[in-house]
Motif scaffolding. Structure first.
Motif, PDB file in Angstrom:
ATOM      1  N   SER A  73      18.417 -21.364  -3.703  1.00 50.39           N
ATOM      2  CA  SER A  73      17.818 -20.160  -3.125  1.00 50.39           C
ATOM      3  C   SER A  73      17.758 -20.257  -1.606  1.00 50.39           C
ATOM      4  CB  SER A  73      16.408 -19.943  -3.693  1.00 50.39           C
ATOM      5  OG  SER A  73      15.573 -21.051  -3.410  1.00 50.39           O
ATOM      6  N   TYR A  74      17.346 -19.143  -0.998  1.00 48.65           N
ATOM      7  CA  TYR A  74      17.097 -19.082   0.440  1.00 48.65           C
ATOM      8  C   TYR A  74      15.601 -19.210   0.692  1.00 48.65           C
ATOM      9  CZ  TYR A  74      21.768 -16.993   1.028  1.00 48.65           C
ATOM     10  OH  TYR A  74      23.106 -16.756   1.030  1.00 48.65           O
ATOM     11  N   PHE A  75      15.262 -19.751   1.863  1.00 55.28           N
ATOM     12  CA  PHE A  75      13.864 -19.735   2.271  1.00 55.28           C
ATOM     13  C   PHE A  75      13.764 -19.308   3.729  1.00 55.28           C
ATOM     14  CE2 PHE A  75      15.068 -23.966   3.703  1.00 55.28           C
ATOM     15  CZ  PHE A  75      14.349 -24.141   4.874  1.00 55.28           C
ATOM     16  N   SER A  76      12.614 -18.745   4.081  1.00 58.97           N
ATOM     17  CA  SER A  76      12.360 -18.304   5.448  1.00 58.97           C
ATOM     18  C   SER A  76      12.043 -19.509   6.322  1.00 58.97           C
ATOM     19  CB  SER A  76      11.197 -17.310   5.472  1.00 58.97           C
ATOM     20  OG  SER A  76      10.747 -17.098   6.795  1.00 58.97           O
ATOM     21  N   ALA A  77      12.765 -19.638   7.441  1.00 55.49           N
ATOM     22  CA  ALA A  77      12.513 -20.761   8.337  1.00 55.49           C
ATOM     23  C   ALA A  77      11.129 -20.671   8.971  1.00 55.49           C
ATOM     24  CB  ALA A  77      13.584 -20.816   9.428  1.00 55.49           C
ATOM     25  N   SER A 132      16.596 -25.219  -1.779  1.00 52.74           N
ATOM     26  CA  SER A 132      16.556 -24.017  -0.949  1.00 52.74           C
ATOM     27  C   SER A 132      17.125 -24.325   0.427  1.00 52.74           C
ATOM     28  CB  SER A 132      15.115 -23.506  -0.798  1.00 52.74           C
ATOM     29  OG  SER A 132      14.571 -23.139  -2.044  1.00 52.74           O
ATOM     30  N   VAL A 133      17.852 -23.364   0.988  1.00 47.43           N
ATOM     31  CA  VAL A 133      18.412 -23.490   2.332  1.00 47.43           C
ATOM     32  C   VAL A 133      18.132 -22.189   3.075  1.00 47.43           C
ATOM     33  CG1 VAL A 133      20.244 -25.081   1.606  1.00 47.43           C
ATOM     34  CG2 VAL A 133      20.677 -22.635   1.618  1.00 47.43           C
ATOM     35  N   ASN A 134      18.341 -22.193   4.393  1.00 44.41           N
ATOM     36  CA  ASN A 134      18.102 -20.957   5.161  1.00 44.41           C
ATOM     37  C   ASN A 134      19.326 -20.537   5.958  1.00 44.41           C
ATOM     38  OD1 ASN A 134      18.067 -22.937   7.100  1.00 44.41           O
ATOM     39  ND2 ASN A 134      16.319 -22.129   8.226  1.00 44.41           N
TER      40      ASN A 134
END
Length: 313
Positions: A191-195, A222-224
């Motif tokens: 998934s994506y995450f907010s930095a 998770s990565v951004n």
């Protein structure tokens, strides 16, 4: 006093909220920026900004003057650009900020064409996934997706990007592929995450009027950044939603498998965003027209008509 320079300086100070940021973005000494605003205030016989040790705020008169100044400078730039454009090609420095995957996959491979069309533009390309301060950093425009900034900005819609749910074939060894969005809960999700907040973005699915949202658990990765997200999928670390233009070449080669093609989330809209007082600068106008053609190639709708809108609507 150079009144036009003083007005431009006041506008930059007002929008940056700082004499220091305005000076840096204009490549002027801070003392010169302060003197220009003071001279403008003396000429008008009124105070335009209130200064403190930490910030600059506009007075009531400053707010009114700022609104008129924006229109004046836009008209002036338009007038100069029309005359100059009739006898020469756009030239000078243009600072553009863009996310890394959009830069590396779409913009940079096409820049040779831009250089042929606009050989006299000195393009400074800021490649980052951070949120940029256009006024404070002297950036002419940014290409970004998602929610638009405040109404002091203008935006030109470039394209819409679709998503595909996919995973590497190796990840599926011993696992049942999802046949419904609810089945994703049984899988490890990339998934994506907010930095800024650390919050993971949910997976979203839509079919006609039916919408389903799934919040990834803590057992995945998770990565951004979109390139890292794609590489994580290719490495077999889980299942996830990637931009279609990134994933489809790998799906065609068999290194990724697509799932639930009938369940698509809403498209991700990309805009070219710029301060209202800097358009239609000939350099920015040329880049905006060129970028619209380039990003049309990855538009999920294959739209052909560019759209100009206010950033708040």
């Amino acid at each position: 006093m150079d009144q036009i320079l003083a007005i431009r300086t006041f506008v930059r100070v007002a929008e940056a909220g700082s004499f220091a940021k305005a000076a840096d973005s204009m490549n002027l000494p801070r003392s010169s920026v302060s003197k220009l605003v003071q001279d403008l205030e003396a000429h008008l016989g009124t105070k335009l900004v209130e200064r403190t040790t930490r910030s600059v705020t506009m007075t009531t008169e400053g707010v009114t003057y700022h609104e008129r100044a924006l229109r004046l400078l836009a008209d002036l730039d338009d007038m100069d650009g029309t005359v100059a454009g009739a006898r020469s090609t756009p030239k000078g420095k243009l600072r553009v900020d863009i996310g890394s995957v959009l830069a590396n996959e779409i913009l940079i491979p096409a820049l040779a064409d831009f250089q042929l069309q606009y050989p006299d533009i000195d393009l400074m390309l800021g490649v980052s996934d951070r949120s940029a301060d256009l006024i404070g950093e002297g950036i002419d425009c940014v290409i970004r997706g998602g929610a638009l900034p405040d109404s002091s900005m203008m935006a030109r819609k470039l394209c819409e990007l679709d998503y595909v749910l996919c995973a590497a074939p190796g990840y599926l060894n011993g696992r049942e592929p999802p046949v419904h969005p609810d089945d994703v809960q049984a899988h490890r999700v990339v998934s994506y995450f907010s930095a800024s907040s650390g919050k993971r973005f949910p997976l979203r699915f839509q079919r006609a009027d039916e919408r389903i949202e799934y919040a990834p658990g803590s057992e995945g990765i998770s990565v951004n950044e979109s390139t890292a997200h794609l590489n994580a999928l290719l490495a077999g670390l889980g299942i996830g939603q990637s931009f279609g233009f990134l994933a489809r070449p790998h799906i065609e080669r068999g290194s990724l498998v697509e799932f639930l093609p009938e369940w698509k989330p809403e498209n991700h809209t990309l805009h070219l965003v710029y301060p209202a007082d800097r358009f239609p600068n000939p350099r920015l106008r040329g880049f905006a027209d060129w970028a619209a053609r380039i990003f049309e190639r990855v538009d999920a709708r294959r739209a052909t008509t560019p759209e100009i809108i206010h950033a708040d609507g």
